[in-house]
Scaffold this motif. Structure first.
Motif, mmCIF file in Angstrom:
data_model
loop_
_atom_site.group_PDB
_atom_site.id
_atom_site.type_symbol
_atom_site.label_atom_id
_atom_site.label_comp_id
_atom_site.label_asym_id
_atom_site.label_seq_id
_atom_site.Cartn_x
_atom_site.Cartn_y
_atom_site.Cartn_z
ATOM 1 N N ASN A 176 14.875 -48.757 2.778
ATOM 2 C CA ASN A 176 14.332 -48.493 1.445
ATOM 3 C C ASN A 176 12.808 -48.595 1.500
ATOM 4 O O ASN A 176 12.241 -49.687 1.359
ATOM 5 C CB ASN A 176 14.889 -49.484 0.427
ATOM 6 N N PRO A 177 12.104 -47.488 1.697
ATOM 7 C CA PRO A 177 10.639 -47.524 1.788
ATOM 8 C C PRO A 177 9.950 -47.784 0.450
ATOM 9 O O PRO A 177 8.725 -47.897 0.417
ATOM 10 C CB PRO A 177 10.279 -46.116 2.306
ATOM 11 N N PHE A 178 10.726 -47.872 -0.624
ATOM 12 C CA PHE A 178 10.131 -47.996 -1.953
ATOM 13 C C PHE A 178 10.132 -49.430 -2.477
ATOM 14 O O PHE A 178 9.614 -49.684 -3.557
ATOM 15 C CB PHE A 178 10.878 -47.103 -2.943
ATOM 16 N N ARG A 179 10.699 -50.359 -1.735
ATOM 17 C CA ARG A 179 10.734 -51.745 -2.189
ATOM 18 C C ARG A 179 9.404 -52.433 -1.916
ATOM 19 O O ARG A 179 8.592 -51.981 -1.118
ATOM 20 C CB ARG A 179 11.870 -52.513 -1.519
ATOM 21 N N GLN A 180 9.204 -53.563 -2.594
ATOM 22 C CA GLN A 180 8.013 -54.372 -2.372
ATOM 23 C C GLN A 180 8.364 -55.494 -1.403
ATOM 24 O O GLN A 180 9.234 -56.319 -1.673
ATOM 25 C CB GLN A 180 7.501 -54.964 -3.688
ATOM 26 N N TYR A 181 7.708 -55.514 -0.263
ATOM 27 C CA TYR A 181 7.909 -56.589 0.712
ATOM 28 C C TYR A 181 6.651 -56.715 1.552
ATOM 29 O O TYR A 181 5.632 -56.061 1.279
ATOM 30 C CB TYR A 181 9.148 -56.338 1.574
ATOM 31 N N ALA A 182 6.669 -57.566 2.555
ATOM 32 C CA ALA A 182 5.446 -57.937 3.272
ATOM 33 C C ALA A 182 4.756 -56.737 3.913
ATOM 34 O O ALA A 182 3.529 -56.623 3.886
ATOM 35 C CB ALA A 182 5.769 -58.993 4.329
ATOM 36 N N ASP A 183 5.543 -55.836 4.511
ATOM 37 C CA ASP A 183 4.969 -54.694 5.233
ATOM 38 C C ASP A 183 5.301 -53.393 4.514
ATOM 39 O O ASP A 183 5.735 -52.410 5.124
ATOM 40 C CB ASP A 183 5.512 -54.672 6.662
ATOM 41 N N GLU A 184 5.086 -53.372 3.218
ATOM 42 C CA GLU A 184 5.464 -52.230 2.390
ATOM 43 C C GLU A 184 4.469 -51.085 2.537
ATOM 44 O O GLU A 184 3.344 -51.261 3.006
ATOM 45 C CB GLU A 184 5.521 -52.661 0.925
ATOM 46 N N LEU A 185 4.914 -49.910 2.129
ATOM 47 C CA LEU A 185 4.002 -48.779 2.007
ATOM 48 C C LEU A 185 3.111 -48.992 0.780
ATOM 49 O O LEU A 185 3.570 -49.470 -0.254
ATOM 50 C CB LEU A 185 4.790 -47.468 1.875
ATOM 51 N N GLU A 186 1.855 -48.592 0.890
ATOM 52 C CA GLU A 186 0.870 -48.887 -0.154
ATOM 53 C C GLU A 186 0.889 -47.808 -1.237
ATOM 54 O O GLU A 186 -0.064 -47.032 -1.390
ATOM 55 C CB GLU A 186 -0.516 -48.997 0.479
ATOM 56 N N ARG A 217 4.393 -30.321 -5.634
ATOM 57 C CA ARG A 217 5.559 -30.571 -6.485
ATOM 58 C C ARG A 217 6.830 -30.707 -5.675
ATOM 59 O O ARG A 217 7.688 -31.551 -5.960
ATOM 60 C CB ARG A 217 5.713 -29.441 -7.509
ATOM 61 N N SER A 218 6.965 -29.892 -4.627
ATOM 62 C CA SER A 218 8.135 -29.985 -3.755
ATOM 63 C C SER A 218 8.177 -31.331 -3.034
ATOM 64 O O SER A 218 9.246 -31.938 -2.876
ATOM 65 C CB SER A 218 8.109 -28.833 -2.747
ATOM 66 N N ALA A 219 7.014 -31.818 -2.601
ATOM 67 C CA ALA A 219 6.977 -33.117 -1.923
ATOM 68 C C ALA A 219 7.353 -34.248 -2.873
ATOM 69 O O ALA A 219 8.051 -35.203 -2.483
ATOM 70 C CB ALA A 219 5.586 -33.347 -1.327
ATOM 71 N N LEU A 220 6.904 -34.163 -4.126
ATOM 72 C CA LEU A 220 7.303 -35.186 -5.102
ATOM 73 C C LEU A 220 8.807 -35.137 -5.351
ATOM 74 O O LEU A 220 9.451 -36.186 -5.536
ATOM 75 C CB LEU A 220 6.544 -34.970 -6.420
ATOM 76 N N ASP A 221 9.377 -33.941 -5.363
ATOM 77 C CA ASP A 221 10.832 -33.826 -5.483
ATOM 78 C C ASP A 221 11.541 -34.488 -4.295
ATOM 79 O O ASP A 221 12.584 -35.144 -4.449
ATOM 80 C CB ASP A 221 11.243 -32.356 -5.566
ATOM 81 N N ASN A 222 10.972 -34.326 -3.106
ATOM 82 C CA ASN A 222 11.567 -34.946 -1.917
ATOM 83 C C ASN A 222 11.508 -36.474 -2.003
ATOM 84 O O ASN A 222 12.456 -37.166 -1.617
ATOM 85 C CB ASN A 222 10.857 -34.462 -0.654
ATOM 86 N N LEU A 223 10.390 -36.993 -2.498
ATOM 87 C CA LEU A 223 10.298 -38.444 -2.678
ATOM 88 C C LEU A 223 11.358 -38.935 -3.654
ATOM 89 O O LEU A 223 12.013 -39.966 -3.424
ATOM 90 C CB LEU A 223 8.906 -38.823 -3.195
ATOM 91 N N HIS A 224 11.519 -38.208 -4.744
ATOM 92 C CA HIS A 224 12.535 -38.583 -5.733
ATOM 93 C C HIS A 224 13.935 -38.472 -5.135
ATOM 94 O O HIS A 224 14.823 -39.285 -5.444
ATOM 95 C CB HIS A 224 12.407 -37.678 -6.962
ATOM 96 N N MET A 225 14.150 -37.489 -4.258
ATOM 97 C CA MET A 225 15.447 -37.343 -3.606
ATOM 98 C C MET A 225 15.749 -38.539 -2.700
ATOM 99 O O MET A 225 16.853 -39.089 -2.703
ATOM 100 C CB MET A 225 15.465 -36.048 -2.793
ATOM 101 N N TYR A 226 14.749 -38.977 -1.902
ATOM 102 C CA TYR A 226 14.957 -40.144 -1.046
ATOM 103 C C TYR A 226 15.204 -41.404 -1.869
ATOM 104 O O TYR A 226 15.969 -42.289 -1.454
ATOM 105 C CB TYR A 226 13.732 -40.349 -0.144
ATOM 106 N N LYS A 227 14.564 -41.499 -3.021
ATOM 107 C CA LYS A 227 14.751 -42.666 -3.877
ATOM 108 C C LYS A 227 16.142 -42.707 -4.479
ATOM 109 O O LYS A 227 16.783 -43.766 -4.541
ATOM 110 C CB LYS A 227 13.684 -42.654 -4.979
#
Length: 416
Positions: free
Chosen positions: A326-336, A240-250
């Motif tokens: 922005n690691p959350f965008r959709q582009y050619a070399d995006e995170l899956e 849950r803490s890690a999901l909070d961190n993802l939301h914080m970066y977003k």
């Protein structure tokens, strides 16, 4: 998806670096190729029109250069002095963005690891005191298997909801809560509760905690408290803490002023560079003494090359950094992002399946365990001796690796 590429290290005849540079998918040219062509066309057009004005007489060129001596020196000063400062600024900027991108990936890995750990602990430690599912259902409303699968489903549900909120793909399959019902990640009743809650990905953790509390208090379930309970709650807290961190970066992007400063500086430098290269081409054509059209076009060609290189260098670094920001965008070399949810979902349920043979560590009976252990003792002892010998003998000769291949000492060592 994240792009795989050829490792450029190795002998030059393997052409690893060449194949790396020629890969198109996810390459820097895919990001700035169109912009680079536009910039090159504008620069050629600007210099060509500018020089065409002075082709008629060389006197006009001399007078123009004389009147703009201060401008020429100022542009030379800016391009010469601030080039190193701009390179350093872009180096820091790119490093910050890359570190941000990599931290987000590490946080997502914590989420995936936490969910799988929770699945292992729940599948292993949540047990019944008897084999009577009716007694278990009387206390929690669920059988033992249903309790385990429900807990695993809820942590995966939280992961899917969070990715649906942060991933910027237009057709993100986890964005719509109704699609999660169709996937079997939640029920229609749970969707109604989530629609009323502002903290959507947090709510499944609350359900998890409530069900775990019922298990601990139930007389029909067996949970080795406190070690097992501590491991389950720790994995849930970490997830849950890690999901909070993802939301914080977003929700907390890189400060606007910082990105404005870097982008404005680079773009302004490119404009100054075009002016400086145009004046340099004009000066070179004038000093050549030919005074014909070919001399001017020849000067334009050679001044375009350094402009093209600097544009590729500085705008390329800037574009790369902006893509990583922005690691959350959709582009050619995006995170899956969607694949992360899918793989974690599959792996966690596989680990939690109590009746699945794949979830068993080994033989179940003591007799089978004893027989298996006896057959492995000698093999394990031999392996430990070999590994101990390898660790005590670093064999420095094997490190004599040149860029062109093994040295003679290394080849002799590898033939033993």
């Amino acid at each position: 998806m994240t792009v795989s590429y050829v490792d450029p290290f190795g002998p030059p005849w393997k052409c690893g670096a060449t194949r790396l540079m020629l890969q198109w998918q996810g390459s820097i040219l895919q990001y700035i190729g169109t912009e680079l062509i536009i910039a090159l066309s504008v620069a050629v057009l600007f210099m060509g029109l500018w020089l065409n004005r002075f082709i008629s007489t060389r006197t006009d060129i001399s007078e123009f250069l004389l009147r703009n001596t201060i401008l020429i020196h100022a542009l030379d000063y800016i391009t010469g002095r601030f080039q190193a400062a701009l390179s350093m600024m872009l180096g820091f900027y790119t490093t910050i963005m890359y570190n941000r991108w990599w931290r987000v990936r590490n946080v997502e890995n914590d989420v995936m690891s936490g969910i799988k750990s929770c699945s292992i602990y729940v599948g292993s430690y949540v047990n019944t005191k008897s084999n009577d599912d009716q007694e278990c259902a009387a206390s929690t409303g669920l059988t033992r298997d249903e309790v385990v699968l429900t807990m695993v489903r809820w942590v995966n549900l939280a992961h899917a909801i969070a990715v649906g909120e942060i991933y910027e793909k237009k057709d993100n399959i986890f964005f719509n809560l109704g699609s999660l019902v169709d996937m079997g990640l939640m029920t229609s009743e749970e969707k109604e509760l989530l629609d009323l809650s502002p903290a959507k990905y947090d709510l499944p953790f609350r359900w998890f905690a409530d069900l775990l509390d019922k298990i601990v208090r139930s007389e029909n379930f067996s949970l080795p408290v406190p070690p097992a309970l501590a491991m389950i709650t720790t994995s849930i807290t970490r997830t849950r803490s890690a999901l909070d961190n993802l939301h914080m970066y977003k929700t907390t992007p890189v400060p606007l002023a910082y990105r404005q400063l870097v982008n404005t500086t680079v773009r302004f430098y490119i404009i100054i560079l075009i002016l400086n290269e145009g004046l340099a081409a004009l000066s070179l054509a004038h000093e050549a003494g030919g005074g014909n059209r070919n001399d001017y076009l020849y000067s334009v060609f050679w001044m375009i090359l350094p402009f093209l290189f600097e544009y590729f260098l500085f705008v390329g670094w800037l574009t790369l950094a902006d893509a990583l920001a922005n690691p959350f965008r959709q582009y050619a070399d995006e995170l899956e992002w969607e694949d992360y949810v899918k793989r974690t979902f599959i792996n966690s349920f596989s680990l939690a399946q109590v009746n699945s043979r794949a979830s068993k560590v080994g033989p179940l009976t003591s007799k089978e365990l004893k027989a298996a252990e006896g057959s492995l003792v000698d093999k394990r002892r031999t392996t430990m001796q070999e590994w101990t010998s390898d660790l005590q003998d670093p064999r420095p000769e094997t490190c004599l690796m040149t860029f062109f291949g093994l040295t003679s000492a290394s080849r002799q060592q590898n033939t033993r």
